[in-house]
Design an enzyme around this catalytic site. Structure first.
Site, mmCIF file in Angstrom:
data_model
loop_
_atom_site.group_PDB
_atom_site.id
_atom_site.type_symbol
_atom_site.label_atom_id
_atom_site.label_comp_id
_atom_site.label_asym_id
_atom_site.label_seq_id
_atom_site.Cartn_x
_atom_site.Cartn_y
_atom_site.Cartn_z
ATOM 1 C CE1 TYR A 75 -4.933 -1.291 2.595
ATOM 2 C CE2 TYR A 75 -4.612 -3.236 3.969
ATOM 3 C CZ TYR A 75 -4.169 -2.380 2.978
ATOM 4 O OH TYR A 75 -2.961 -2.611 2.377
ATOM 5 C CG ASP A 124 -11.353 -8.358 3.836
ATOM 6 O OD1 ASP A 124 -10.778 -9.306 4.423
ATOM 7 O OD2 ASP A 124 -10.745 -7.336 3.467
ATOM 8 C CE LYS A 163 -4.383 -9.359 8.923
ATOM 9 N NZ LYS A 163 -2.975 -8.964 8.793
#
Length: 427
Positions: A143, A238, A266
């Site tokens: 994702y 990613d 994050k």
């Protein structure tokens, strides 16, 4: 779960879609009412009824040094006292970029953005602009945010809610997106044989955190590097989840395989919304204002997020700190496996630094989406609710990774393993 949470969720549903602002929070995959939290300190969080939990969600990864770390709180407060946003450059942006580059030397140039979704979206646009090609290859169960072109066979919330892609995404937008099974380099080579000349980028989570925690096989990542070198496509990691977690230097340092572009999020914001895209200077300089590929953001690099992220990375990079958290994570997983085995519960675990995955399966290995999907979902739901009742907070989905912080200590470990022993016995 609690009277106050039930009342708050009922009220939230009157104003917020599904009562939440991010889909997985709604507990749809596990049933029951979401628990509303009111404070956190270190490894622990407290709900609105005063119940405390050892937290392994950690805001889905950002809180690598725990909740309300005094240095982070102080840095945010001091920065806020001077203003929250200017729409002009600040020194903090350069300081955070310098810190990231010191930890991840391959990020020769950075562009701060506001979310992991934005970082991945910008990476795709940059790769297409730089190469002059259109196609992008991604992997099932990975994702990369709710970007139209990447919301194909995606992980995390899409898997949790059972949404195949998403309505509202035109077919024309996804027709240039290729998909392959994760950890299957032969399928990649087959696609490249047909589409290699039009391939702009291969985008991959080197440690997948959106179909639970599934690390890539080293030979798979090396194969991707070789394919990109052969075709001229860009390799994009990613590392929104794995950055500063798989190791201090991310998955690229852990594997010793370096991408052309890296997406971070994050942990880089330490709990405030920020993210970054970075990589080789010759590629990054194609972004505006030095190049023709447009990207911008009013709140990108805002001072509060820069201060929070800089302080978090400074604390995390102190000698031995990350290694101690990794060792704690290994002890947690060893303890869980031991207690599951004694209770006759089939459990596999994965670890990537301070990320981890729990899989209720007797399969010999879990290396791709099909393996994760074949795990015992009903048993996970029972485990989740049992642990929640016992004061351990896990992500409310079998497709989400778990996280540990530097604040997790012996008391948190003992509480978690004691709870797990009872819950495994009940299973």
């Amino acid at each position: 779960m609690t009277n106050r949470s039930e009342a708050l969720f009922e009220e939230a549903n009157q104003y917020l879609v599904g009562g939440v602002n991010s889909a997985v929070r709604a507990f749809r995959a596990v049933g029951g009412t979401p628990v509303f939290m009111r404070r956190g300190q270190g490894a622990w969080i407290e709900d609105v009824d005063g119940r405390q939990y050892v937290d392994y969600v950690l805001s889905y990864g950002p809180l690598a040094i725990g909740h309300a770390h005094p240095a982070v709180v102080d840095a945010i407060a001091q920065t806020a006292a001077n203003g929250t946003s200017f729409g002009a450059p600040t020194e903090l942006e350069t300081e955070l970029a310098r810190k990231v580059q010191a930890i991840m030397p391959g990020m020769e140039r950075l562009r701060m953005v506001n979310s992991g979704t934005e970082a991945c979206m910008s990476a795709v646009r940059l790769a297409r602009g730089y190469t002059g090609r259109d196609r992008v290859l991604k992997f099932r169960g990975n994702y990369h945010g709710h970007v139209d072109a990447l919301l194909v066979e995606a992980g995390s919330g899409v898997l949790t809610l059972g949404i195949p892609g998403s309505p509202g995404v035109p077919a024309a937008v996804t027709e240039t997106t290729l998909t392959a099974p994760y950890n299957d380099i032969d399928s990649v080579r087959q696609l490249v044989a047909e589409y290699g000349d039009s391939l702009a980028a291969i985008l991959v989570e080197p440690v997948s955190g959106n179909m639970n925690c599934v690390p890539a096989l080293p030979e798979f990542l090396q194969g991707l590097r070789d394919v990109c070198d052969d075709t001229g496509a860009l390799l994009v990691f990613d590392e929104v989840m794995s950055g500063f977690r798989a190791s201090l230097g991310g998955a690229q340092a852990w594997y010793g395989i370096h991408p052309d572009l890296t997406c971070l999020g994050k942990v880089i914001g330490g709990g405030l919304p920020t993210a970054a895209l970075g990589g080789r200077a010759e590629i990054m300089d194609w972004l505006a204002p030095t190049g023709p590929v447009y990207q911008a953001g009013t709140l990108s690099g805002n001072p509060l997020a820069m201060a929070s992220g800089l302080t978090t990375l400074t604390e995390l990079a102190r000698p031995g700190v990350h290694a101690e958290a990794e060792a704690w994570t290994a002890r947690l997983l060893e303890g869980l496996r031991d207690r599951a085995a004694r209770a006759g519960v089939a459990l596999r675990t994965h670890q990537a630094g301070t990320m981890f995955g729990l899989f209720f399966t007797d399969r010999d290995s879990v290396v791709g989406f099909e393996d994760v999907a074949a795990c015992d979902g009903d048993r996970f739901v029972r485990f989740f609710h049992g642990m929640l009742e016992a004061g351990v907070y896990l992500a409310p989905s079998a497709f989400e990774a778990g996280f540990v912080s530097t604040a997790h200590d012996e008391a948190a470990l003992r509480h978690t393993l004691d709870a797990a022993e009872q819950v495994f016995a009940d299973l």
